[in-house]
Design a protein around this motif. Structure first.
Motif, PDB file in Angstrom:
ATOM      1  N   HIS A 186       0.808  -1.230   0.000  1.00  0.00           N
ATOM      2  CA  HIS A 186       0.000   0.000   0.000  1.00  0.00           C
ATOM      3  C   HIS A 186       0.836   1.273   0.000  1.00  0.00           C
ATOM      4  O   HIS A 186       0.311   2.356   0.281  1.00  0.00           O
ATOM      5  CB  HIS A 186      -0.962   0.030   1.194  1.00  0.00           C
ATOM      6  CG  HIS A 186      -1.798  -1.201   1.324  1.00  0.00           C
ATOM      7  ND1 HIS A 186      -2.705  -1.595   0.359  1.00  0.00           N
ATOM      8  CD2 HIS A 186      -1.838  -2.164   2.295  1.00  0.00           C
ATOM      9  CE1 HIS A 186      -3.281  -2.730   0.737  1.00  0.00           C
ATOM     10  NE2 HIS A 186      -2.768  -3.100   1.890  1.00  0.00           N
ATOM     11  N   ARG A 222     -17.340   9.985   3.065  1.00  0.00           N
ATOM     12  CA  ARG A 222     -16.913   8.894   2.198  1.00  0.00           C
ATOM     13  C   ARG A 222     -15.559   9.283   1.593  1.00  0.00           C
ATOM     14  O   ARG A 222     -15.493  10.110   0.699  1.00  0.00           O
ATOM     15  CB  ARG A 222     -17.929   8.649   1.078  1.00  0.00           C
ATOM     16  CG  ARG A 222     -19.336   8.363   1.575  1.00  0.00           C
ATOM     17  CD  ARG A 222     -19.368   7.111   2.399  1.00  0.00           C
ATOM     18  NE  ARG A 222     -20.714   6.794   2.890  1.00  0.00           N
ATOM     19  CZ  ARG A 222     -20.978   5.824   3.755  1.00  0.00           C
ATOM     20  NH1 ARG A 222     -19.974   5.091   4.250  1.00  0.00           N
ATOM     21  NH2 ARG A 222     -22.224   5.591   4.140  1.00  0.00           N
ATOM     22  N   PRO A 223     -14.467   8.723   2.100  1.00  0.00           N
ATOM     23  CA  PRO A 223     -13.138   9.175   1.665  1.00  0.00           C
ATOM     24  C   PRO A 223     -12.838   8.815   0.221  1.00  0.00           C
ATOM     25  O   PRO A 223     -13.239   7.749  -0.274  1.00  0.00           O
ATOM     26  CB  PRO A 223     -12.188   8.433   2.612  1.00  0.00           C
ATOM     27  CG  PRO A 223     -12.944   7.191   2.988  1.00  0.00           C
ATOM     28  CD  PRO A 223     -14.382   7.609   3.065  1.00  0.00           C
ATOM     29  N   ASP A 280     -16.245  10.701  12.414  1.00  0.00           N
ATOM     30  CA  ASP A 280     -15.291  10.906  11.313  1.00  0.00           C
ATOM     31  C   ASP A 280     -14.168  11.871  11.687  1.00  0.00           C
ATOM     32  O   ASP A 280     -13.100  11.869  11.060  1.00  0.00           O
ATOM     33  CB  ASP A 280     -16.009  11.449  10.073  1.00  0.00           C
ATOM     34  CG  ASP A 280     -16.927  10.415   9.441  1.00  0.00           C
ATOM     35  OD1 ASP A 280     -16.600   9.213   9.511  1.00  0.00           O
ATOM     36  OD2 ASP A 280     -17.979  10.812   8.892  1.00  0.00           O
ATOM     37  N   ARG A 340      -9.758   8.147  -2.745  1.00  0.00           N
ATOM     38  CA  ARG A 340      -8.564   7.293  -2.683  1.00  0.00           C
ATOM     39  C   ARG A 340      -7.371   8.043  -2.108  1.00  0.00           C
ATOM     40  O   ARG A 340      -6.572   7.473  -1.354  1.00  0.00           O
ATOM     41  CB  ARG A 340      -8.226   6.778  -4.092  1.00  0.00           C
ATOM     42  CG  ARG A 340      -7.181   5.675  -4.089  1.00  0.00           C
ATOM     43  CD  ARG A 340      -7.745   4.399  -3.478  1.00  0.00           C
ATOM     44  NE  ARG A 340      -6.700   3.400  -3.260  1.00  0.00           N
ATOM     45  CZ  ARG A 340      -6.047   3.233  -2.123  1.00  0.00           C
ATOM     46  NH1 ARG A 340      -6.318   4.016  -1.093  1.00  0.00           N
ATOM     47  NH2 ARG A 340      -5.136   2.299  -1.987  1.00  0.00           N
ATOM     48  N   GLY A 393     -12.813  13.012  -1.182  1.00  0.00           N
ATOM     49  CA  GLY A 393     -14.002  12.392  -0.618  1.00  0.00           C
ATOM     50  C   GLY A 393     -15.139  13.392  -0.488  1.00  0.00           C
ATOM     51  O   GLY A 393     -14.996  14.574  -0.818  1.00  0.00           O
ATOM     52  N   TYR A 439     -10.455  11.773   9.996  1.00  0.00           N
ATOM     53  CA  TYR A 439     -10.226  12.700   8.887  1.00  0.00           C
ATOM     54  C   TYR A 439     -10.140  14.158   9.313  1.00  0.00           C
ATOM     55  O   TYR A 439      -9.788  15.015   8.502  1.00  0.00           O
ATOM     56  CB  TYR A 439     -11.357  12.557   7.855  1.00  0.00           C
ATOM     57  CG  TYR A 439     -11.543  11.136   7.375  1.00  0.00           C
ATOM     58  CD1 TYR A 439     -10.626  10.546   6.517  1.00  0.00           C
ATOM     59  CD2 TYR A 439     -12.642  10.378   7.797  1.00  0.00           C
ATOM     60  CE1 TYR A 439     -10.794   9.241   6.078  1.00  0.00           C
ATOM     61  CE2 TYR A 439     -12.822   9.067   7.371  1.00  0.00           C
ATOM     62  CZ  TYR A 439     -11.895   8.504   6.516  1.00  0.00           C
ATOM     63  OH  TYR A 439     -12.064   7.213   6.093  1.00  0.00           O
ATOM     64  N   VAL A 488      -4.371   8.920   5.222  1.00  0.00           N
ATOM     65  CA  VAL A 488      -4.658   8.395   6.556  1.00  0.00           C
ATOM     66  C   VAL A 488      -3.630   7.329   6.934  1.00  0.00           C
ATOM     67  O   VAL A 488      -3.076   7.341   8.044  1.00  0.00           O
ATOM     68  CB  VAL A 488      -6.089   7.814   6.620  1.00  0.00           C
ATOM     69  CG1 VAL A 488      -6.284   7.001   7.898  1.00  0.00           C
ATOM     70  CG2 VAL A 488      -7.124   8.935   6.551  1.00  0.00           C
ATOM     71  N   GLU A 489      -3.366   6.415   6.008  1.00  0.00           N
ATOM     72  CA  GLU A 489      -2.412   5.338   6.315  1.00  0.00           C
ATOM     73  C   GLU A 489      -1.000   5.887   6.477  1.00  0.00           C
ATOM     74  O   GLU A 489      -0.268   5.490   7.393  1.00  0.00           O
ATOM     75  CB  GLU A 489      -2.438   4.284   5.211  1.00  0.00           C
ATOM     76  CG  GLU A 489      -1.497   3.115   5.499  1.00  0.00           C
ATOM     77  CD  GLU A 489      -1.690   1.948   4.552  1.00  0.00           C
ATOM     78  OE1 GLU A 489      -0.863   1.027   4.577  1.00  0.00           O
ATOM     79  OE2 GLU A 489      -2.677   1.960   3.774  1.00  0.00           O
ATOM     80  N   THR A 497       0.264   3.819  -4.945  1.00  0.00           N
ATOM     81  CA  THR A 497      -1.149   3.864  -5.330  1.00  0.00           C
ATOM     82  C   THR A 497      -1.287   4.553  -6.684  1.00  0.00           C
ATOM     83  O   THR A 497      -0.784   5.669  -6.871  1.00  0.00           O
ATOM     84  CB  THR A 497      -1.983   4.624  -4.285  1.00  0.00           C
ATOM     85  OG1 THR A 497      -1.828   3.995  -3.009  1.00  0.00           O
ATOM     86  CG2 THR A 497      -3.454   4.630  -4.675  1.00  0.00           C
ATOM     87  N   GLU A 536      -7.609   8.137   1.695  1.00  0.00           N
ATOM     88  CA  GLU A 536      -7.289   6.838   2.299  1.00  0.00           C
ATOM     89  C   GLU A 536      -5.779   6.648   2.429  1.00  0.00           C
ATOM     90  O   GLU A 536      -5.284   6.152   3.450  1.00  0.00           O
ATOM     91  CB  GLU A 536      -7.895   5.714   1.463  1.00  0.00           C
ATOM     92  CG  GLU A 536      -9.419   5.673   1.508  1.00  0.00           C
ATOM     93  CD  GLU A 536     -10.001   4.628   0.565  1.00  0.00           C
ATOM     94  OE1 GLU A 536     -11.163   4.243   0.755  1.00  0.00           O
ATOM     95  OE2 GLU A 536      -9.278   4.201  -0.371  1.00  0.00           O
ATOM     96  N   VAL A 537      -5.043   7.048   1.391  1.00  0.00           N
ATOM     97  CA  VAL A 537      -3.584   6.921   1.448  1.00  0.00           C
ATOM     98  C   VAL A 537      -3.005   7.855   2.507  1.00  0.00           C
ATOM     99  O   VAL A 537      -2.110   7.469   3.278  1.00  0.00           O
ATOM    100  CB  VAL A 537      -2.963   7.230   0.072  1.00  0.00           C
ATOM    101  CG1 VAL A 537      -1.431   7.215   0.165  1.00  0.00           C
ATOM    102  CG2 VAL A 537      -3.432   6.230  -0.966  1.00  0.00           C
TER     103      VAL A 537
END
Length: 740
Positions: free
Chosen positions: A421, A449-450, A518, A452, A440, A522, A458-459, A424, A455-456
């Motif tokens: 991951h 609703r995030p 949330d 893509r 999102g 976020y 956050v990680e 991306t 999402e990256v």
């Protein structure tokens, strides 16, 4: 077993004198049963050994140079003078009374010399002497010749072709092989020399590393010959790797750590005959030379015009090796107890690459080549420097040139894959019209609703992942208008600031607009300093152009010049084990010009003066650059000088191509005049037919585009691009960097 004071007396040996002296003392003891001996009797035995063996043709050490050529010319008076050197070297076990002309074992040593110890000491001396004499017939290492050749020829070599140069062979093969043959070099030592990677290094070096504590000059402690930039001197040093401390602690704290560590080692080790101060002088400029100076523990300086003979050079090297062995033994004995470098980021459990920057770049190139892909020379270095300067890069070119594949392979070579991951791929859709497609949106219930990208982010922001680089490839990013869907990200990129030794940006999402569940995920979402955005764009009429807002914030790398006759190798190639890199390899270290100005004043001034001249030209079409681009180009040039990846002219050529020329477009005579003036700058000469070209630039090829002219150009890549833009202006009545 020999007492500790006796078991290491031959660890440092300039010649065989100490071994012979000990044997003479033991022979005299066996006759008199006394531990006190007349100096004259010892001198007679000592001289007799060398004279008798020489007469029989047995190889022994030669007399000291300048005193006599043969032992037969020696007399007792000269021998007594000669013996002062081994007496001093054995002062830990011997006492010499020159008034009474008596030599004796120290009382604490004599008390331990029973018959068994004396027998073992005799065997120890005989074995050492035999091993030493056996090596006398081997070819002698001539450090004097090697160091002289380097200092007398290196400056001239800098103006010659780098690839295949004999100095490269001398540094990488000849000298390391000679040093490995020395009896006091541990077989497990890594001995490595460097004159640069693709370009001549400002400060070349030859290092000796104990692989138990380090196998790279990037961190840890090692022995290294450092040559001054002016080649007036070379320093034999006990030094520390500077790259990792600087990258992980920051420059100021990294220097403080190195200085503290140097002081600790100076107290721990004897370092006899070495300077233990800050007087090493490699360069008057900042950069790697300054880093090496700060990281030096102790040194011996040799001047080019007063270089000692081989005996002295080899004796000095053995002395430093002895100190190094003492330090390594201390480290291994106290492993886990010594204070380690305070980490700024958690490294996790995965082993990380310890390669320095040029070595890592070379490994990336090798990885890509093994997979059958070939890119222009200097492209990987350019991509690295661009990402290091600012974590947003645009790859431009015609379709099918391997832009997306380059991003994927570059990331993979650094340990970032789709599986873990850290890589991306986000394909851009033509209907994207606002940031919600990336970041999102809130659904009808108010839940977030995030996208893509979110999402990256956050990680990548997780504490356990902050040492890992994350790559996001925005594929065909100009299929939609970048300013519409990417505007929030572009704005946030410019809010970077230092906070608790990390680079942070402002928030991407309004926390107050999110539901409580949330907000924790976020609400504080920003772009962390381990995320790198790379967009690919096709340069054709079907896509949207970029605004200056986008161009100011990115390095635009174009590769349209494709050699179709590049074929994959059929030879089997061994797969390398690639270790992931620490984020410090890519992370920006400078956010404002003040961060580099003190250390790179001359480079900043030189670069800025060039940009001032370019701005005078660009002002005619209102395309001149501001402080943001000036700072970005300066950072690029600083990183390049620091890691010695490209020549200064090559680096500035790429910055002209990537930061200046994309701003030039239009259809009027002013644009043509600007392009012609820029062309003069890139060629490094005035155009003889400037006025004619203003009338008709269709024959620009005759002025510029041939192999000989390209080789003579100061900035050939930019010159070639300008010539193309002029042809498009002449043929189509309009020109732009983005037209293919």
């Amino acid at each position: 077993m020999l007492p500790e004071q006796l078991s290491s007396i031959f660890r440092t040996k300039q010649k065989s004198y100490k071994m012979v002296l000990i044997l003479c003392l033991i022979d005299q003891y066996e006759q008199t049963n006394s531990f006190s001996f007349p100096l004259s009797a010892i001198a007679e035995r000592f001289l007799a050994y060398f004279q008798e063996n020489s007469r029989q043709g047995i190889k022994v050490d030669s007399p000291p140079p300048g005193i006599a050529t043969y032992w037969s010319e020696f007399n007792l008076s000269k021998t007594l003078t000669l013996l002062k050197t081994p007496f001093d070297a054995l002062s830990s076990i011997l006492e010499v009374d020159y008034d009474q002309k008596i030599v004796s074992f120290r009382a604490d040593i004599a008390n331990k010399l029973d018959k068994d110890v004396i027998l073992e000491l005799k065997e120890y001396a005989l074995n050492e002497l035999q091993n030493y004499n056996e090596k006398l017939g081997e070819p002698k290492v001539s450090l004097h010749s090697a160091l002289s050749e380097i200092m007398n020829s290196y400056i001239t070599a800098r103006s010659q072709t780098f690839a295949g140069h004999q100095l490269g062979t001398l540094f990488r093969q000849t000298i390391p092989e000679q040093l490995r043959s020395l009896s006091y070099m541990d077989p497990s030592y890594k001995i490595q020399g460097s004159v640069g990677m693709g370009n001549w290094a400002t400060i070349p070096w030859i290092a000796v590393m104990d692989k138990r504590i380090t196998d790279t000059t990037q961190h840890g402690e090692y022995i290294v010959y450092l040559f001054s930039e002016d080649m007036e001197s070379v320093y034999l040093t006990l030094a520390q790797g500077v790259t990792v401390p600087k990258d992980e602690l920051g420059k100021k704290e990294g220097y403080q750590y190195l200085e503290q560590k140097a002081n600790e080692l100076r107290k721990l080790l004897p370092l006899e005959g070495m300077q233990k101060d800050d007087g090493i002088n490699l360069t008057s400029r900042s950069g790697l030379g300054r880093d090496y100076q700060v990281s030096t523990v102790a040194y011996i300086r040799y001047d080019r015009d007063a270089l000692p003979d081989d005996d002295q050079l080899l004796a000095d090297l053995e002395n430093v090796v002895t100190n190094y062995k003492m330090y390594v033994d201390h480290v291994l004995k106290n492993k886990g107890n010594d204070e380690e470098m305070p980490p700024k980021e958690e490294k996790g459990s995965t082993s990380l690459s310890s390669l320095n920057v040029p070595e890592q770049i070379e490994q990336i190139q090798s990885y890509i080549s093994r997979r059958g892909f070939h890119y222009p020379n200097g492209l990987i270095e350019n991509l690295y420097l661009s990402l290091k300067s600012k974590p947003f890069v645009i790859l431009a070119g015609v379709s099918g040139t391997g832009k997306t594949k380059l991003v994927k392979l570059f990331a993979e070579a650094l340990g970032a894959t789709g599986d873990n991951h850290q890589f991306t791929l986000i394909p851009v859709r033509p209907d994207w019209s606002d940031p919600s497609d990336l970041l999102g949106y809130k659904d009808l219930s108010g839940a977030f609703r995030p996208g893509r990208l979110a999402e990256v982010l956050v990680e990548a922001s997780q504490p356990a992942n902050q040492h890992k680089p994350y790559f996001i490839c925005l594929d065909e990013m100009n299929l939609a208008r970048v300013e519409y869907y990417f505007s929030d990200v572009l704005s946030v990129i410019e809010t970077q600031e230092w906070k608790q030794d990390r680079i942070v940006t402002s928030k991407l999402i309004n926390r107050e607009s999110l539901l409580p569940e949330d907000q924790s995920v976020y609400g504080d979402l920003s772009i962390p300093d381990n995320v790198y955005l790379i967009g690919t764009v096709n340069m054709d009429e079907t896509t949207h152009p970029f605004s200056k807002k986008v161009l100011d914030r990115a390095n635009t790398i174009e590769f349209n010049y494709i050699d179709l006759q590049q074929y994959p190798s059929l030879a089997l190639q061994e797969e390398e084990t690639l270790l992931p890199v620490h984020n410090s390899f890519l992370r920006s270290e400078y956010l404002q010009l003040v961060d580099v100005y003190a250390d790179y004043t001359d480079l900043v001034h030189t670069t800025t003066e060039k940009l001032v001249k370019i701005n005078h030209i660009l002002e005619e079409i209102h395309s001149h650059v501001g402080f943001r681009i000036r700072d970005s180009i300066c950072f690029y040039m600083v990183y390049n000088q620091r890691y010695e990846l490209l020549t200064p002219d090559e680096a500035f050529d790429l910055q002209l191509l990537q930061k200046i020329l994309p701003r030039v477009q239009g259809s009027n005579l002013s644009v043509k005049r600007v392009l012609l003036k820029l062309l003069e700058g890139t060629l490094g000469r005035k155009l003889s037919s400037f006025s004619d070209l203003m009338e008709d630039a269709s024959n620009i090829d005759q002025e510029w585009n041939d192999d000989q002219e390209e080789k003579k150009a100061k900035h050939p890549l930019s010159a070639r691009k300008i010539a193309f833009m002029l042809r498009r202006l002449e043929e189509d009545g309009f020109t732009s960097y983005w037209l293919s």
